[in-house]
Design a protein around this motif. Sequence first.
Motif, PDB file in Angstrom:
ATOM      1  N   ARG A 227       0.819  -1.198   0.000  1.00 29.25           N
ATOM      2  CA  ARG A 227       0.000   0.000   0.000  1.00 29.25           C
ATOM      3  C   ARG A 227       0.864   1.263   0.000  1.00 29.25           C
ATOM      4  O   ARG A 227       0.630   2.194  -0.762  1.00 29.25           O
ATOM      5  CB  ARG A 227      -0.920  -0.015   1.223  1.00 29.25           C
ATOM      6  CG  ARG A 227      -1.970   1.049   1.230  1.00 29.25           C
ATOM      7  CD  ARG A 227      -3.045   0.707   2.237  1.00 29.25           C
ATOM      8  NE  ARG A 227      -2.461   0.397   3.541  1.00 29.25           N
ATOM      9  CZ  ARG A 227      -2.154   1.315   4.446  1.00 29.25           C
ATOM     10  NH1 ARG A 227      -2.401   2.572   4.214  1.00 29.25           N
ATOM     11  NH2 ARG A 227      -1.623   0.962   5.593  1.00 29.25           N
ATOM     12  N   MET A 256      -5.836  -7.447   3.253  1.00 24.44           N
ATOM     13  CA  MET A 256      -6.292  -6.238   3.933  1.00 24.44           C
ATOM     14  C   MET A 256      -7.698  -6.420   4.479  1.00 24.44           C
ATOM     15  O   MET A 256      -8.006  -6.031   5.604  1.00 24.44           O
ATOM     16  CB  MET A 256      -6.273  -5.041   2.971  1.00 24.44           C
ATOM     17  CG  MET A 256      -4.885  -4.525   2.676  1.00 24.44           C
ATOM     18  SD  MET A 256      -4.914  -3.199   1.431  1.00 24.44           S
ATOM     19  CE  MET A 256      -5.759  -1.892   2.336  1.00 24.44           C
ATOM     20  N   ALA A 260      -8.590  -6.395   8.414  1.00 24.34           N
ATOM     21  CA  ALA A 260      -9.505  -5.365   8.903  1.00 24.34           C
ATOM     22  C   ALA A 260     -10.682  -6.021   9.617  1.00 24.34           C
ATOM     23  O   ALA A 260     -11.092  -5.604  10.705  1.00 24.34           O
ATOM     24  CB  ALA A 260      -9.997  -4.486   7.756  1.00 24.34           C
ATOM     25  N   TYR A 264     -11.760  -5.805  13.581  1.00 27.33           N
ATOM     26  CA  TYR A 264     -13.124  -5.374  13.866  1.00 27.33           C
ATOM     27  C   TYR A 264     -13.848  -6.421  14.710  1.00 27.33           C
ATOM     28  O   TYR A 264     -14.496  -6.101  15.691  1.00 27.33           O
ATOM     29  CB  TYR A 264     -13.856  -5.160  12.533  1.00 27.33           C
ATOM     30  CG  TYR A 264     -15.201  -4.516  12.636  1.00 27.33           C
ATOM     31  CD1 TYR A 264     -15.303  -3.137  12.794  1.00 27.33           C
ATOM     32  CD2 TYR A 264     -16.364  -5.261  12.559  1.00 27.33           C
ATOM     33  CE1 TYR A 264     -16.541  -2.533  12.874  1.00 27.33           C
ATOM     34  CE2 TYR A 264     -17.611  -4.653  12.640  1.00 27.33           C
ATOM     35  CZ  TYR A 264     -17.689  -3.296  12.798  1.00 27.33           C
ATOM     36  OH  TYR A 264     -18.910  -2.691  12.881  1.00 27.33           O
ATOM     37  N   LEU A 267     -12.651  -6.369  18.324  1.00 32.48           N
ATOM     38  CA  LEU A 267     -13.154  -5.238  19.096  1.00 32.48           C
ATOM     39  C   LEU A 267     -14.594  -5.502  19.532  1.00 32.48           C
ATOM     40  O   LEU A 267     -15.030  -5.052  20.588  1.00 32.48           O
ATOM     41  CB  LEU A 267     -13.067  -3.948  18.265  1.00 32.48           C
ATOM     42  CG  LEU A 267     -13.259  -2.636  19.000  1.00 32.48           C
ATOM     43  CD1 LEU A 267     -12.181  -2.438  20.051  1.00 32.48           C
ATOM     44  CD2 LEU A 267     -13.231  -1.453  18.048  1.00 32.48           C
ATOM     45  N   VAL A 273     -16.801 -12.071  12.288  1.00 31.86           N
ATOM     46  CA  VAL A 273     -17.963 -11.248  12.051  1.00 31.86           C
ATOM     47  C   VAL A 273     -18.514 -11.449  10.646  1.00 31.86           C
ATOM     48  O   VAL A 273     -19.587 -10.995  10.306  1.00 31.86           O
ATOM     49  CB  VAL A 273     -17.535  -9.781  12.323  1.00 31.86           C
ATOM     50  CG1 VAL A 273     -17.124  -9.090  11.057  1.00 31.86           C
ATOM     51  CG2 VAL A 273     -18.573  -9.024  13.081  1.00 31.86           C
ATOM     52  N   ASP A 274     -17.795 -12.219   9.833  1.00 34.29           N
ATOM     53  CA  ASP A 274     -18.010 -12.108   8.395  1.00 34.29           C
ATOM     54  C   ASP A 274     -18.819 -13.196   7.718  1.00 34.29           C
ATOM     55  O   ASP A 274     -18.664 -13.418   6.530  1.00 34.29           O
ATOM     56  CB  ASP A 274     -16.665 -11.998   7.694  1.00 34.29           C
ATOM     57  CG  ASP A 274     -16.422 -10.554   7.310  1.00 34.29           C
ATOM     58  OD1 ASP A 274     -17.379  -9.774   7.431  1.00 34.29           O
ATOM     59  OD2 ASP A 274     -15.320 -10.212   6.899  1.00 34.29           O
ATOM     60  N   ARG A 342      -4.560   0.314  16.629  1.00 28.65           N
ATOM     61  CA  ARG A 342      -4.304   0.808  15.280  1.00 28.65           C
ATOM     62  C   ARG A 342      -2.875   1.328  15.167  1.00 28.65           C
ATOM     63  O   ARG A 342      -2.213   1.144  14.161  1.00 28.65           O
ATOM     64  CB  ARG A 342      -5.271   1.942  14.910  1.00 28.65           C
ATOM     65  CG  ARG A 342      -6.677   1.492  14.663  1.00 28.65           C
ATOM     66  CD  ARG A 342      -6.828   0.620  13.461  1.00 28.65           C
ATOM     67  NE  ARG A 342      -6.445   1.291  12.214  1.00 28.65           N
ATOM     68  CZ  ARG A 342      -6.605   0.752  11.023  1.00 28.65           C
ATOM     69  NH1 ARG A 342      -7.118  -0.448  10.904  1.00 28.65           N
ATOM     70  NH2 ARG A 342      -6.241   1.393   9.949  1.00 28.65           N
TER      71      ARG A 342
ATOM     72  N   MET B 256      -9.885   1.214   0.882  1.00 29.78           N
ATOM     73  CA  MET B 256     -10.173   0.089   1.776  1.00 29.78           C
ATOM     74  C   MET B 256      -9.663   0.387   3.181  1.00 29.78           C
ATOM     75  O   MET B 256     -10.343   0.135   4.179  1.00 29.78           O
ATOM     76  CB  MET B 256      -9.498  -1.191   1.259  1.00 29.78           C
ATOM     77  CG  MET B 256     -10.186  -1.797   0.062  1.00 29.78           C
ATOM     78  SD  MET B 256      -9.294  -3.236  -0.596  1.00 29.78           S
ATOM     79  CE  MET B 256      -9.490  -4.399   0.752  1.00 29.78           C
ATOM     80  N   GLU B 257      -8.447   0.944   3.240  1.00 30.91           N
ATOM     81  CA  GLU B 257      -7.849   1.271   4.526  1.00 30.91           C
ATOM     82  C   GLU B 257      -8.699   2.319   5.248  1.00 30.91           C
ATOM     83  O   GLU B 257      -8.966   2.215   6.444  1.00 30.91           O
ATOM     84  CB  GLU B 257      -6.435   1.807   4.278  1.00 30.91           C
ATOM     85  CG  GLU B 257      -5.594   2.025   5.495  1.00 30.91           C
ATOM     86  CD  GLU B 257      -5.391   0.758   6.308  1.00 30.91           C
ATOM     87  OE1 GLU B 257      -5.389  -0.322   5.715  1.00 30.91           O
ATOM     88  OE2 GLU B 257      -5.257   0.873   7.540  1.00 30.91           O
ATOM     89  N   ALA B 260     -12.085   0.772   6.391  1.00 30.48           N
ATOM     90  CA  ALA B 260     -11.910  -0.153   7.510  1.00 30.48           C
ATOM     91  C   ALA B 260     -11.662   0.617   8.797  1.00 30.48           C
ATOM     92  O   ALA B 260     -12.257   0.338   9.840  1.00 30.48           O
ATOM     93  CB  ALA B 260     -10.748  -1.107   7.230  1.00 30.48           C
ATOM     94  N   SER B 261     -10.810   1.639   8.695  1.00 27.80           N
ATOM     95  CA  SER B 261     -10.470   2.394   9.884  1.00 27.80           C
ATOM     96  C   SER B 261     -11.667   3.220  10.351  1.00 27.80           C
ATOM     97  O   SER B 261     -11.854   3.470  11.540  1.00 27.80           O
ATOM     98  CB  SER B 261      -9.247   3.250   9.581  1.00 27.80           C
ATOM     99  OG  SER B 261      -9.373   4.520  10.086  1.00 27.80           O
ATOM    100  N   ASP B 263     -14.954   2.270  10.033  1.00 22.02           N
ATOM    101  CA  ASP B 263     -15.854   1.359  10.742  1.00 22.02           C
ATOM    102  C   ASP B 263     -15.312   1.048  12.124  1.00 22.02           C
ATOM    103  O   ASP B 263     -16.047   0.993  13.108  1.00 22.02           O
ATOM    104  CB  ASP B 263     -15.993   0.031   9.971  1.00 22.02           C
ATOM    105  CG  ASP B 263     -16.905   0.169   8.765  1.00 22.02           C
ATOM    106  OD1 ASP B 263     -17.458   1.274   8.583  1.00 22.02           O
ATOM    107  OD2 ASP B 263     -17.052  -0.796   8.018  1.00 22.02           O
ATOM    108  N   TYR B 264     -13.991   0.827  12.181  1.00 19.58           N
ATOM    109  CA  TYR B 264     -13.340   0.485  13.432  1.00 19.58           C
ATOM    110  C   TYR B 264     -13.474   1.640  14.427  1.00 19.58           C
ATOM    111  O   TYR B 264     -13.822   1.434  15.584  1.00 19.58           O
ATOM    112  CB  TYR B 264     -11.869   0.194  13.150  1.00 19.58           C
ATOM    113  CG  TYR B 264     -11.099  -0.397  14.305  1.00 19.58           C
ATOM    114  CD1 TYR B 264     -11.190  -1.746  14.594  1.00 19.58           C
ATOM    115  CD2 TYR B 264     -10.270   0.390  15.084  1.00 19.58           C
ATOM    116  CE1 TYR B 264     -10.476  -2.293  15.638  1.00 19.58           C
ATOM    117  CE2 TYR B 264      -9.545  -0.146  16.130  1.00 19.58           C
ATOM    118  CZ  TYR B 264      -9.652  -1.494  16.409  1.00 19.58           C
ATOM    119  OH  TYR B 264      -8.947  -2.036  17.440  1.00 19.58           O
ATOM    120  N   ARG B 342     -21.259  -5.244   9.209  1.00 20.31           N
ATOM    121  CA  ARG B 342     -20.423  -5.863   8.185  1.00 20.31           C
ATOM    122  C   ARG B 342     -21.289  -6.444   7.074  1.00 20.31           C
ATOM    123  O   ARG B 342     -20.946  -6.381   5.902  1.00 20.31           O
ATOM    124  CB  ARG B 342     -19.561  -6.984   8.775  1.00 20.31           C
ATOM    125  CG  ARG B 342     -18.440  -6.507   9.644  1.00 20.31           C
ATOM    126  CD  ARG B 342     -17.396  -5.743   8.896  1.00 20.31           C
ATOM    127  NE  ARG B 342     -16.730  -6.547   7.879  1.00 20.31           N
ATOM    128  CZ  ARG B 342     -15.697  -6.116   7.172  1.00 20.31           C
ATOM    129  NH1 ARG B 342     -15.222  -4.909   7.349  1.00 20.31           N
ATOM    130  NH2 ARG B 342     -15.145  -6.889   6.274  1.00 20.31           N
TER     131      ARG B 342
END
Lengths: 454, 454
Positions: A227, A256, A260, A264, A267, A273-274, A342, B256-257, B260-261, B263-264, B342
Motif C-alpha cells: 500500500r 487487507m 480489517a 473489527y 473489538l 464477524v463475516d 491501530r 479500503m484502509e 476499515a479504519s 468502521d473500526y 459488516r
Amino acid sequence: MEHLDDQERQEVWANIKDALFNDHIDQFRAEFLELHPYDQARIFEDLEKDVRLQIYTYLSPEEVADVMEHIDYDEIEPFFTEMAPPFAAQVFAEMSTDDAVDIFNELDKDKVASFLTIMDDDAADEIKDLLHYEEKTAGSIMTTEFVVVKAGMTIREAMVHLRTEAPDAETIYYTYVIDEDKRLVGVISLRDLIISEEEWLISDVMNERVVSVSVGEDQEEIARMVRDYDFLALPVVDFQDHLLGIITVDDIMDVMEEEASDDYSKLAAISDVDSPDDHAFASAKKRLPWLVILLFLGSLTASLIGRFEETLDQVAILAIFIPLIAGMAGNTGTQALAVAVRGITTGEIEKQGKWKMMLREAGTGLITGFSCGLLMTLIVYIWQENFFLGLLVGLSIFLTLVVATLAGSLVPLLMHRLKIDPAVASGPFITTINDLISIMIYFGLATAFMNLLI
Amino acid sequence: MEHLDDQERQEVWANIKDALFNDHIDQFRAEFLELHPYDQARIFEDLEKDVRLQIYTYLSPEEVADVMEHIDYDEIEPFFTEMAPPFAAQVFAEMSTDDAVDIFNELDKDKVASFLTIMDDDAADEIKDLLHYEEKTAGSIMTTEFVVVKAGMTIREAMVHLRTEAPDAETIYYTYVIDEDKRLVGVISLRDLIISEEEWLISDVMNERVVSVSVGEDQEEIARMVRDYDFLALPVVDFQDHLLGIITVDDIMDVMEEEASDDYSKLAAISDVDSPDDHAFASAKKRLPWLVILLFLGSLTASLIGRFEETLDQVAILAIFIPLIAGMAGNTGTQALAVAVRGITTGEIEKQGKWKMMLREAGTGLITGFSCGLLMTLIVYIWQENFFLGLLVGLSIFLTLVVATLAGSLVPLLMHRLKIDPAVASGPFITTINDLISIMIYFGLATAFMNLLI
C-alpha cells in the motif's frame, strides 16, 4: 456495461438454465464463459448438484479452475468432493498455486494426499512446497507462477520470453531479473520494457533496488508495504536472496480485508464477524465463548460490589450510578485501546515511542476526566440536590477516566511486548479491568467519605 | 534489497544531510532520487524548514510532486505554503490529477484559487473538473491520466501511441477503447496487446464486456468490485457512457484502509482512530464529544434505576448484579451490531433478506440467552445460597440477551433504511439502549417478585 446487478444476473441465469436444460453445450459455453469468473462463481454456487455435475462435463478443467478461484474457500469442499477425482486433480493443477494451496488448507488431509497423488508431478511438487509455509506469512500467500529473465538478455529476447510465459504467469507487469545462482538482482516493469529499444540489455534498464520480502514475513506487514509503495507485485526471497515466488496486489487486497475484519471482530468480542449466512446455531457458537468469559468476568465485578454491601445498605442511592461510572470506564478504555491497537498495526507507535504515547494518553485522560467529572458533579447536584453525592460521582468519574484511559493503552502495549496480538485484548478484557477499577474507586471513595453522604 | 528499515533510513539520511550541508547538489540528487518516493517523503517530512527550502531548488517540480504524493494529506499544507507559489503550482500540475484534487480539498479555498490561476490552463481545467465531484464517489478518486485508442487502430499503431503516452499515464496496463462519440466500447490489457500480432485490429482483440462504474458511485462499492473482480484499474463513465477517468488499484487500497479504519473508529466511539501523533488536546477533542453523549445517555440509565429506589432500598443486594447484566446486554448487542454492520457493508444482508437475518438473530439470542441464563442461575444460587435471586438474575440475563441481540441487529438495519450510516449506531447508541432494556427487565422482574426475594 456496468458490472452485473441482480436483475442482469437473473436474465443471464435464465439463458444459462435454458441451455443446460436443453443440453445445448455451445449455447451454455457462449453465455457462461462470456461472464467474469466472479459472476460465473455466483451463478455456479446457486445451482443444484446434478446441474453442477452436468457443467463439469461442459467445461475444461482450466475453465472450472477459474470459477473455483472465486468461490468462498470456506464453502468450496462439496464441489471438489462431487467431482471425479482425476478431474478435480486437473482443476487444481490449472489453478494459481497460491489459490490451490489456500483451498487445500480447507480440505481434510487424506483428500489432499489423494489429489496430490493423481496430479501431474510438477504441479504437485509446487503445491507441496507451498503447503509447508506457516499461515499468514509471505510463503503462504505467494504464487510460484512468475516470469524471470537473465540480466544478460536483450530487451528483444526478454519480450519473446515474456510472450511465451504470459499465459501461465500470475502477472507479466513485472519481470524479475536473476543472476547465475538464481539470486534476485533486479526488476523491470513491462512499462519500461515496451519503451526501451529492442537491442538494449536488461542489465542496463533494470531497477537494481528491487524491494523484496523474506518468505517468513507477516502478511500484514506485506500489505502495508504494497500500500505504501504502490506496488502491483512483490517478489519473495529466502535468506540467500533466491527468488521463491511473488505476491500480487489482488491477494494483498484479500489480506487487507481479512485483517480489517479480524481487528473489527475482536473489538466486538466475536470470533468472526463475516459470515451473515450462518444459521443460528453456528452464530451462537461463535459468540457464546466470549459471552461466557464475559459472564465470569462480570461475576468478578459483582463479587467486588458484594464486598461493599454494607456501604450499599446504608446509601442505596449509590447503586444508581454504578452502570454510568462503569460504562464511562469501559468506553474511554475502548477508545484508548482502539487508538493503541491501530497505532501498533500501522507501526506509528513504534516510530514515536511508547512513552510519548503513554504521556499523551495520560494528558487525554486528565482533560476528558476533568470535563466529564465537572459536568457530572453539576448534573447530580441539580438532580439529587446533594452536593456531596455530586462531588463523589464527579470525582469518581475523573479518577476513573484517567486510570481507564491509561489502562486502555497500556494493556495492548504490554500484550504487544509479550508477542500476543493486542487486538485480542479489546472488548472483554479491557472493559472488565476498567469495570473493576471504576467500582473500586467509586465505592472506595464512598466508603471513605460515608459520614458526608448520610 | 529489503525495503528501508529504520537503520538503513538513518544511514541514507546521514549521507543526504551531508550532501545538503556541503551544497553538493549532485550527491544529494543521486542519493535521494535513488529512493522510492515513499521513503523520500518520510525523510523529507523530518527536515527543518530551511533545509526543505534548499531541496525545492535542488529538485524539479516533477520530482517534488512524487514526494508530495506520499505525504499524509492532513499534514501537507505547510509544505505548499512555504514553496514559492509559481513553483507550487508547477508541482500540482505535475501530480496525478486525483492526488492534486485530494490535496486541494485539504487547503483553504483562496489558496486553491490562487494556485489554479498561475497553473497551466490544461492542468487547471482538469483539476477544476474533478473538484466538483462529491467526496467518496468515483469522481473524487479517479484520475484523468489514462490511455485511449480507437477501435479501428491496428495493434502496431496502438503500441506506438501507448509508448508516447506512457510517461504521463497513471497506468498503461489497461488501454480503453472509445468510439467516434468518445463512448467507452472496450478495453484491452497490455498483456493481450503484446501477445497479439502487430497487424491485427484493436476491435478484433478488445474485450467488449468492459466493466465500468458511473461517476457518482460510492467508493466503498467500487472497492468491493475491484477486490471481487481482481481489477488493476476501473474506467469511470457518465450516464451516456463517455469515459471520464480511471480508478487504479493503489487508490482502491487507500479507500479500503480508510473505510476499515472508519468502521473500526465508529465501533470504538471515537471520531478518528488513526492519528497517534496527535497531542493530548487534539485527541481529547476527538473523544470528548462521544464521552459527553455517553455521559448523558448514562444519566438516563441512572434515572431509570432511580425509579426503582424503593426496590433497591428493600433488597440492596440487587445492586451487585447491575453491571453484570447491563454489561452482558451491551456485549451481545455489540456482537449483533458488528455482524449486521459488516453484512450491510459487504452487501450480504441485501442478498439474503432482512427477515431471514432477524430470525437468525432471534435464534442466536435464544440459544446464548438460555445458556448464559442457566449458568448464572447456578452461579448465583451456589454463591449467594438464594434460589430465587439466582432465578431472577438468570431469567433477566435470558430475556436481556434475546432482546439485546435483536436490538443490535434491528437498529443498524433501521438506520440503513433511513440512509444513515449504520456504523454510527455502534458503540454508544446500542449500548445505552441495551443498558436501559436490561435494567428495565431486571428491576421490573425484581419488583414484581419482591415477595419471593425478601
